[in-house]
Design a protein around this motif. Structure first.
Motif, PDB file in Angstrom:
ATOM      1  N   GLN A  44       0.730  -1.359   0.358  1.00 52.23           N
ATOM      2  CA  GLN A  44      -0.020  -0.166   0.403  1.00 52.23           C
ATOM      3  C   GLN A  44       0.293   1.273  -0.179  1.00 52.23           C
ATOM      4  OE1 GLN A  44      -2.699   0.825   3.286  1.00 52.23           O
ATOM      5  NE2 GLN A  44      -3.711   1.881   1.677  1.00 52.23           N
ATOM      6  N   ARG A  62      -0.830 -11.406   2.712  1.00 50.52           N
ATOM      7  CA  ARG A  62      -1.949 -12.255   2.538  1.00 50.52           C
ATOM      8  C   ARG A  62      -2.274 -13.503   2.207  1.00 50.52           C
ATOM      9  NH1 ARG A  62      -3.294  -8.018   4.041  1.00 50.52           N
ATOM     10  NH2 ARG A  62      -5.029  -5.866   2.743  1.00 50.52           N
ATOM     11  N   GLU A  74      -5.833 -10.716   9.471  1.00 47.09           N
ATOM     12  CA  GLU A  74      -6.635 -10.005  11.104  1.00 47.09           C
ATOM     13  C   GLU A  74      -6.671 -12.086  11.915  1.00 47.09           C
ATOM     14  OE1 GLU A  74      -9.071  -7.447   9.151  1.00 47.09           O
ATOM     15  OE2 GLU A  74      -7.515  -6.406  10.373  1.00 47.09           O
ATOM     16  N   ASN A 125       5.731  -5.236   9.001  1.00 46.74           N
ATOM     17  CA  ASN A 125       4.863  -5.112  10.263  1.00 46.74           C
ATOM     18  C   ASN A 125       5.901  -5.975  10.494  1.00 46.74           C
ATOM     19  OD1 ASN A 125       3.258  -3.213  10.664  1.00 46.74           O
ATOM     20  ND2 ASN A 125       2.674  -3.893   8.575  1.00 46.74           N
ATOM     21  N   ASP A 187       3.679   2.004  15.407  1.00 45.30           N
ATOM     22  CA  ASP A 187       2.108   1.164  14.313  1.00 45.30           C
ATOM     23  C   ASP A 187       1.339   1.376  15.113  1.00 45.30           C
ATOM     24  OD1 ASP A 187       1.002   1.400  11.739  1.00 45.30           O
ATOM     25  OD2 ASP A 187       1.469  -1.438  12.830  1.00 45.30           O
ATOM     26  N   ASP A 188      -0.077   2.189  14.730  1.00 39.66           N
ATOM     27  CA  ASP A 188      -1.483   2.402  15.782  1.00 39.66           C
ATOM     28  C   ASP A 188      -1.241   3.177  16.112  1.00 39.66           C
ATOM     29  OD1 ASP A 188      -1.866   0.385  13.785  1.00 39.66           O
ATOM     30  OD2 ASP A 188      -2.155  -1.392  15.022  1.00 39.66           O
ATOM     31  N   GLU A 247      -9.790   8.216   4.102  1.00 43.88           N
ATOM     32  CA  GLU A 247     -10.546   8.196   2.996  1.00 43.88           C
ATOM     33  C   GLU A 247     -11.320   8.903   2.403  1.00 43.88           C
ATOM     34  OE1 GLU A 247     -13.097   6.016   4.772  1.00 43.88           O
ATOM     35  OE2 GLU A 247     -12.033   3.589   5.558  1.00 43.88           O
ATOM     36  N   PHE A 266      -7.762   4.334   1.674  1.00 42.97           N
ATOM     37  CA  PHE A 266      -7.927   4.189   0.412  1.00 42.97           C
ATOM     38  C   PHE A 266      -8.361   5.182  -0.824  1.00 42.97           C
ATOM     39  CE2 PHE A 266     -10.141   0.590   2.759  1.00 42.97           C
ATOM     40  CZ  PHE A 266      -9.247  -0.151   2.995  1.00 42.97           C
TER      41      PHE A 266
HETATM   42  P1  C2E Z   1      -1.659  -2.248  10.149  1.00 39.52           P
HETATM   43  O1  C2E Z   1      -0.148  -2.550  10.164  1.00 39.52           O
HETATM   44  O2  C2E Z   1      -2.559  -0.961  10.726  1.00 39.52           O
HETATM   45  O3  C2E Z   1      -2.162  -1.755   8.277  1.00 39.52           O
HETATM   46  C1  C2E Z   1      -3.232  -1.201   8.039  1.00 39.52           C
HETATM   47  C2  C2E Z   1      -4.025  -1.938   7.979  1.00 39.52           C
HETATM   48  O4  C2E Z   1      -5.026  -0.810   7.503  1.00 39.52           O
HETATM   49  C3  C2E Z   1      -3.752  -2.499   6.522  1.00 39.52           C
HETATM   50  O5  C2E Z   1      -4.877  -3.958   6.367  1.00 39.52           O
HETATM   51  C4  C2E Z   1      -4.504  -1.939   5.148  1.00 39.52           C
HETATM   52  O6  C2E Z   1      -5.129  -2.424   4.663  1.00 39.52           O
HETATM   53  C5  C2E Z   1      -5.828  -0.873   5.627  1.00 39.52           C
HETATM   54  N1  C2E Z   1      -6.341   0.013   5.523  1.00 39.52           N
HETATM   55  C6  C2E Z   1      -5.099   1.002   4.884  1.00 39.52           C
HETATM   56  N2  C2E Z   1      -5.728   1.940   4.321  1.00 39.52           N
HETATM   57  C7  C2E Z   1      -7.644   1.620   5.101  1.00 39.52           C
HETATM   58  C8  C2E Z   1      -8.238   2.776   4.803  1.00 39.52           C
HETATM   59  O7  C2E Z   1      -8.856   4.235   3.733  1.00 39.52           O
HETATM   60  N3  C2E Z   1      -9.268   2.478   5.318  1.00 39.52           N
HETATM   61  C9  C2E Z   1      -9.712   1.547   6.010  1.00 39.52           C
HETATM   62  N4  C2E Z   1     -11.170   0.311   6.585  1.00 39.52           N
HETATM   63  N5  C2E Z   1      -8.301   0.181   5.822  1.00 39.52           N
HETATM   64  C10 C2E Z   1      -7.580   0.945   5.309  1.00 39.52           C
HETATM   65  P2  C2E Z   1      -4.860  -5.351   6.302  1.00 39.52           P
HETATM   66  O8  C2E Z   1      -3.948  -5.463   5.482  1.00 39.52           O
HETATM   67  O9  C2E Z   1      -6.090  -6.114   7.011  1.00 39.52           O
HETATM   68  O10 C2E Z   1      -4.116  -5.948   7.784  1.00 39.52           O
HETATM   69  C11 C2E Z   1      -4.474  -5.415   9.007  1.00 39.52           C
HETATM   70  C12 C2E Z   1      -3.231  -6.169  10.024  1.00 39.52           C
HETATM   71  O11 C2E Z   1      -2.919  -7.286  10.555  1.00 39.52           O
HETATM   72  C13 C2E Z   1      -1.712  -5.117   9.861  1.00 39.52           C
HETATM   73  O12 C2E Z   1      -2.087  -3.838  10.422  1.00 39.52           O
HETATM   74  C14 C2E Z   1      -1.441  -5.452  10.738  1.00 39.52           C
HETATM   75  O13 C2E Z   1      -1.458  -5.491  12.058  1.00 39.52           O
HETATM   76  C15 C2E Z   1      -1.186  -7.206  10.171  1.00 39.52           C
HETATM   77  N6  C2E Z   1      -0.344  -7.680   9.612  1.00 39.52           N
HETATM   78  C16 C2E Z   1      -0.860  -7.453   8.020  1.00 39.52           C
HETATM   79  N7  C2E Z   1       0.493  -8.337   7.442  1.00 39.52           N
HETATM   80  C17 C2E Z   1       1.602  -8.100   7.972  1.00 39.52           C
HETATM   81  C18 C2E Z   1       2.770  -8.932   8.166  1.00 39.52           C
HETATM   82  O14 C2E Z   1       3.417  -9.182   6.794  1.00 39.52           O
HETATM   83  N8  C2E Z   1       3.265  -9.709   9.441  1.00 39.52           N
HETATM   84  C19 C2E Z   1       2.663  -8.781  10.549  1.00 39.52           C
HETATM   85  N9  C2E Z   1       3.269  -9.249  11.928  1.00 39.52           N
HETATM   86  N10 C2E Z   1       1.185  -8.453  10.615  1.00 39.52           N
HETATM   87  C20 C2E Z   1       0.442  -7.495   9.606  1.00 39.52           C
END
Ligand code: C2E
Ligand code: CA
Ligand code: CA
Ligand code: CA
Length: 287
Positions: A44, A62, A74, A125, A187-188, A247, A266
């Protein structure tokens, strides 16, 4: 009221058991999935808010699953944390992301029209268990050595839960990472027991303000002031802020008005497959 309560208990119990069985099944499937052929990494864009150009990308894993469709992180990252599978999985995501960054940087260098474009960085991450693993810092070093990526092009995203453990090893490992030239992002930010003192006590270069704050941005002057305060204080401390989950145009304008330098969401792009992410580097406004 008592019988109603009982009835409710009976109704929820099977669902709960089903949930646990499903979790167990997913866990098994996760632990057996060969990493290189089972997972994919999306990217992204992290956008320079003033210009719209891609300053960097966040790697997001994914799991396209034969019977479940694409499983989102998640659902499986916490399972991978529990089993320890996150350690090889995270190492693989890191090396995939680094390889992709090299490709993007080569494209930018080859594009004669991109003279004003900087090479994008990559943000990866790192889960708490992965960070605590003894071999983690060495693995980062090895991946960098093998790829020849400038270390400053790599960012590792840690959550506040890692920083909350007040032990010396966390700080020592963070220093070992920044000594390599790799940068660290929180993060977060704002979701845990956030403390701006983290910015003072740890070697942190970037701070990602959680989406929940961006969602609330236009709702009240207090919410605006809160985010603006974080942006300004971070700036004073030399920490760059990234607003997560932008967004709409209104949120973008509010963030620009407070001088927030970077953002993702997004509004600009969803997580993209590698080829589409590469197109975004060369033409961020194309779609
Ligand atoms: P995160 O690190 O806070 O990543 C951002 C999440 O917000 C991503 O979800 C992304 O797709 C989503 N996002 C970005 N922009 C927007 C927006 O405008 N609106 C909305 N509603 N969502 C948005 P994703 O890809 O489903 O990942 C969720 C969480 O899973 C991540 O949160 C992270 O904590 C974890 N994650 C993802 N990939 C990895 C990885 O390779 N390793 C680890 N340890 N954790 C990961
Ligand atoms: Ca992240
Ligand atoms: Ca985040
Ligand atoms: Ca999150």
């Amino acid at each position: 009221a008592k019988t109603a309560g009982k009835r409710q208990w009976r109704r929820y119990r099977p669902a709960l058991q089903e949930g646990m069985a499903e979790r167990h099944e997913l866990q098994e499937s996760l632990d057996q999935a060969p990493i290189e052929t089972s997972f994919t990494v999306l990217y992204q864009p992290i956008v320079d808010l003033a210009s719209g150009a891609a300053a960097g990308f966040e790697a997001l894993v994914r799991w396209p699953h034969a019977t479940r469709g694409v499983v989102l992180p998640e659902e499986f990252i916490s399972l991978a944390e529990e089993s320890g599978r996150i350690i090889p999985l995270g190492a693989w995501v890191l090396s995939e992301a680094v390889t992709e960054t090299i490709r993007m940087q080569t494209l930018v260098q080859a594009d004669t029209w991109a003279t004003d474009r900087h090479s994008p960085y990559m943000s990866v991450n790192v889960s708490p268990r992965q960070f605590r693993d003894e071999g983690f810092v060495d693995r980062v070093r090895q991946v960098l050595d093998a790829s020849q990526l400038p270390p400053s092009s790599l960012v590792l995203e840690l959550t506040e839960s890692v920083l909350m453990r007040h032990d010396d090893r966390v700080l020592a490992d963070m220093r070992a990472i920044t000594d390599l030239g790799v940068r660290i992002a929180i993060d977060d930010f704002g979701t845990g027991y956030s403390s701006l003192s983290y910015l003072r006590d740890f070697p942190i270069s970037l701070l990602k303000i959680d989406k929940s704050f961006i969602d609330e941005l236009g709702r009240s002057p207090q919410q605006y002031a809160l985010v603006e305060g974080i942006v300004h204080l971070a700036d004073t401390l030399g920490v760059k802020v990234i607003a997560e989950g932008i967004e709409n145009q209104n949120q973008l304008e509010l963030l620009l008005s407070m001088g927030c330098p970077l953002g993702q969401g997004f509004l600009f792009a969803r997580p993209l497959a590698a080829d589409r992410a590469e197109s975004f580097v060369l033409a961020p406004n194309a779609d």
